[in-house]
Design a protein around this motif. Sequence first.
Motif, PDB file in Angstrom:
ATOM      1  N   TRP A 130     -15.181  17.764  40.858  1.00 17.04           N
ATOM      2  CA  TRP A 130     -15.870  17.338  42.085  1.00 17.04           C
ATOM      3  C   TRP A 130     -17.174  16.621  41.760  1.00 17.04           C
ATOM      4  N   ASP A 131     -17.910  17.144  40.799  1.00 13.48           N
ATOM      5  CA  ASP A 131     -19.253  16.663  40.485  1.00 13.48           C
ATOM      6  C   ASP A 131     -19.253  15.303  39.805  1.00 13.48           C
ATOM      7  N   ALA A 132     -18.265  15.040  38.976  1.00  8.73           N
ATOM      8  CA  ALA A 132     -18.153  13.761  38.267  1.00  8.73           C
ATOM      9  C   ALA A 132     -19.424  13.404  37.500  1.00  8.73           C
ATOM     10  N   VAL A 163      -7.119  17.055  39.821  1.00  9.16           N
ATOM     11  CA  VAL A 163      -7.265  15.626  40.104  1.00  9.16           C
ATOM     12  C   VAL A 163      -7.769  15.370  41.522  1.00  9.16           C
ATOM     13  N   ALA A 164      -7.843  16.418  42.347  1.00 10.48           N
ATOM     14  CA  ALA A 164      -8.323  16.276  43.719  1.00 10.48           C
ATOM     15  C   ALA A 164      -8.731  17.649  44.213  1.00 10.48           C
ATOM     16  N   GLY A 165      -9.423  17.682  45.338  1.00 10.62           N
ATOM     17  CA  GLY A 165      -9.845  18.969  45.870  1.00 10.62           C
ATOM     18  C   GLY A 165     -10.525  18.839  47.206  1.00 10.62           C
ATOM     19  N   ALA A 166     -10.805  19.996  47.803  1.00 11.30           N
ATOM     20  CA  ALA A 166     -11.471  20.051  49.095  1.00 11.30           C
ATOM     21  C   ALA A 166     -11.910  21.485  49.351  1.00 11.30           C
ATOM     22  N   VAL A 167     -12.808  21.638  50.306  1.00 10.59           N
ATOM     23  CA  VAL A 167     -13.226  22.956  50.786  1.00 10.59           C
ATOM     24  C   VAL A 167     -12.736  23.110  52.207  1.00 10.59           C
ATOM     25  N   VAL A 168     -12.200  24.282  52.532  1.00 13.39           N
ATOM     26  CA  VAL A 168     -11.805  24.622  53.900  1.00 13.39           C
ATOM     27  C   VAL A 168     -12.668  25.791  54.341  1.00 13.39           C
ATOM     28  N   SER A 169     -13.348  25.637  55.465  1.00 18.09           N
ATOM     29  CA  SER A 169     -14.171  26.704  56.025  1.00 18.09           C
ATOM     30  C   SER A 169     -13.655  27.021  57.421  1.00 18.09           C
ATOM     31  N   VAL A 170     -13.296  28.268  57.649  1.00 18.54           N
ATOM     32  CA  VAL A 170     -12.677  28.665  58.901  1.00 18.54           C
ATOM     33  C   VAL A 170     -13.700  29.381  59.770  1.00 18.54           C
ATOM     34  N   VAL A 180     -14.007  16.612  50.192  1.00 14.51           N
ATOM     35  CA  VAL A 180     -12.736  16.054  49.728  1.00 14.51           C
ATOM     36  C   VAL A 180     -13.020  15.039  48.621  1.00 14.51           C
ATOM     37  N   PHE A 181     -12.295  15.161  47.520  1.00 12.87           N
ATOM     38  CA  PHE A 181     -12.500  14.215  46.428  1.00 12.87           C
ATOM     39  C   PHE A 181     -11.183  13.931  45.724  1.00 12.87           C
ATOM     40  N   ALA A 182     -11.151  12.789  45.054  1.00  9.12           N
ATOM     41  CA  ALA A 182     -10.009  12.405  44.222  1.00  9.12           C
ATOM     42  C   ALA A 182     -10.564  11.802  42.942  1.00  9.12           C
ATOM     43  N   VAL A 183     -10.199  12.351  41.806  1.00 14.69           N
ATOM     44  CA  VAL A 183     -10.722  11.877  40.533  1.00 14.69           C
ATOM     45  C   VAL A 183     -10.382  10.407  40.314  1.00 14.69           C
ATOM     46  N   ASP A 188      -7.017   8.489  50.292  1.00 11.83           N
ATOM     47  CA  ASP A 188      -5.900   8.659  51.234  1.00 11.83           C
ATOM     48  C   ASP A 188      -4.975   9.781  50.755  1.00 11.83           C
ATOM     49  N   GLY A 189      -4.640   9.764  49.486  1.00  7.22           N
ATOM     50  CA  GLY A 189      -3.775  10.795  48.937  1.00  7.22           C
ATOM     51  C   GLY A 189      -4.430  12.168  48.968  1.00  7.22           C
ATOM     52  N   ALA A 190      -5.747  12.205  48.701  1.00  4.98           N
ATOM     53  CA  ALA A 190      -6.459  13.485  48.714  1.00  4.98           C
ATOM     54  C   ALA A 190      -6.497  14.075  50.115  1.00  4.98           C
ATOM     55  N   TRP A 191      -6.763  13.238  51.110  1.00  2.00           N
ATOM     56  CA  TRP A 191      -6.774  13.727  52.486  1.00  2.00           C
ATOM     57  C   TRP A 191      -5.384  14.182  52.916  1.00  2.00           C
ATOM     58  N   ALA A 192      -4.366  13.429  52.559  1.00  2.00           N
ATOM     59  CA  ALA A 192      -3.001  13.824  52.919  1.00  2.00           C
ATOM     60  C   ALA A 192      -2.629  15.153  52.275  1.00  2.00           C
ATOM     61  N   GLY A 193      -2.942  15.302  51.005  1.00  2.25           N
ATOM     62  CA  GLY A 193      -2.625  16.541  50.316  1.00  2.25           C
ATOM     63  C   GLY A 193      -3.391  17.726  50.862  1.00  2.25           C
ATOM     64  N   CYS A 194      -4.670  17.511  51.123  1.00  2.00           N
ATOM     65  CA  CYS A 194      -5.501  18.578  51.673  1.00  2.00           C
ATOM     66  C   CYS A 194      -5.009  19.009  53.058  1.00  2.00           C
ATOM     67  N   LEU A 195      -4.768  18.048  53.935  1.00  2.00           N
ATOM     68  CA  LEU A 195      -4.331  18.376  55.299  1.00  2.00           C
ATOM     69  C   LEU A 195      -2.963  19.038  55.311  1.00  2.00           C
ATOM     70  N   SER A 196      -2.102  18.651  54.394  1.00  2.00           N
ATOM     71  CA  SER A 196      -0.805  19.298  54.279  1.00  2.00           C
ATOM     72  C   SER A 196      -0.977  20.764  53.882  1.00  2.00           C
ATOM     73  N   ALA A 197      -1.901  21.026  52.944  1.00  2.00           N
ATOM     74  CA  ALA A 197      -2.168  22.402  52.518  1.00  2.00           C
ATOM     75  C   ALA A 197      -2.778  23.219  53.656  1.00  2.00           C
ATOM     76  N   VAL A 198      -3.658  22.598  54.431  1.00  2.00           N
ATOM     77  CA  VAL A 198      -4.269  23.296  55.568  1.00  2.00           C
ATOM     78  C   VAL A 198      -3.209  23.645  56.615  1.00  2.00           C
ATOM     79  N   ALA A 199      -2.289  22.724  56.856  1.00  5.36           N
ATOM     80  CA  ALA A 199      -1.233  22.984  57.836  1.00  5.36           C
ATOM     81  C   ALA A 199      -0.373  24.176  57.412  1.00  5.36           C
TER      82      ALA A 199
END
Length: 236
Positions: A130-132, A163-170, A180-183, A188-199
């Motif tokens: 995330w920090d890069a 290669v990607a990541g995100a934080v979810v706070s409920v 949300v980040f993508a190395v 677009d791919g990071a958001w799609a992957g994250c939202l799929s995991a959240v769903a």
Amino acid sequence: MIDDRARTAARNNAEWCEAMCRAHGLPGTFGPRAWTNPRRTPRLYPDAVTLSEDATADDVLAAIDTAGGGGCSVKDSFGSLDLSGAGFDVLFEARWLHRRADLPAPAAPGGVDWTRLSTPAGLAEWSRAWDAGEGLAPLFRPELLSDPTVAILAGRAGTGRVVAGAVVSVGGGAAGVSNVFAVDGDLDGAWAGCLSAVARGWEGVPVVGYEHGDDLVAAVGQGCEVVGPLRVWLTP
């Protein structure tokens, strides 16, 4: 008129800021119109977040440390404050986002497996990705892993590398997505992957957050709606 979805997003974001501050031993306080912290918060995190459009400058400035040098910040959740007279400048403007709970999950890119972190070693690896190289990796402390309101998601390639990541706070009736980040820069791919995991993990819960620039474009491209403006103020 303020969209109720923006109020939901602001409340959720304030709860995430509180979770981050708790992890650093710096809990804040929720009032009727703002969340505030009397001590300087971790880097990148505000000293106050307004929760209502009728919040005043006094609601936030009287409860935070404006005399402790530069770096004091206020998240003006509805763009309704003018803090210039108190020595603040506008750091940036962004947009609140909301994604309906009944929307189908995006199709996540193949070859990346999204999972929730559970170990300090995994969090350290995620933080470095995330920090890069910006020197902010220690911001994400292991205490976050035991917070029931927080989930840190890692997208791993077939090699196991993050290669990607995100934080979810409920909280506040929504799942907030941030960091949300993508190395490789594929937001677009990071958001799609994250939202799929959240769903999968929080079925039937709307997603909220805020973004600007390329991150905003990527989020909207995956079904998030812009529901209101926000502004962040900072003392130089």
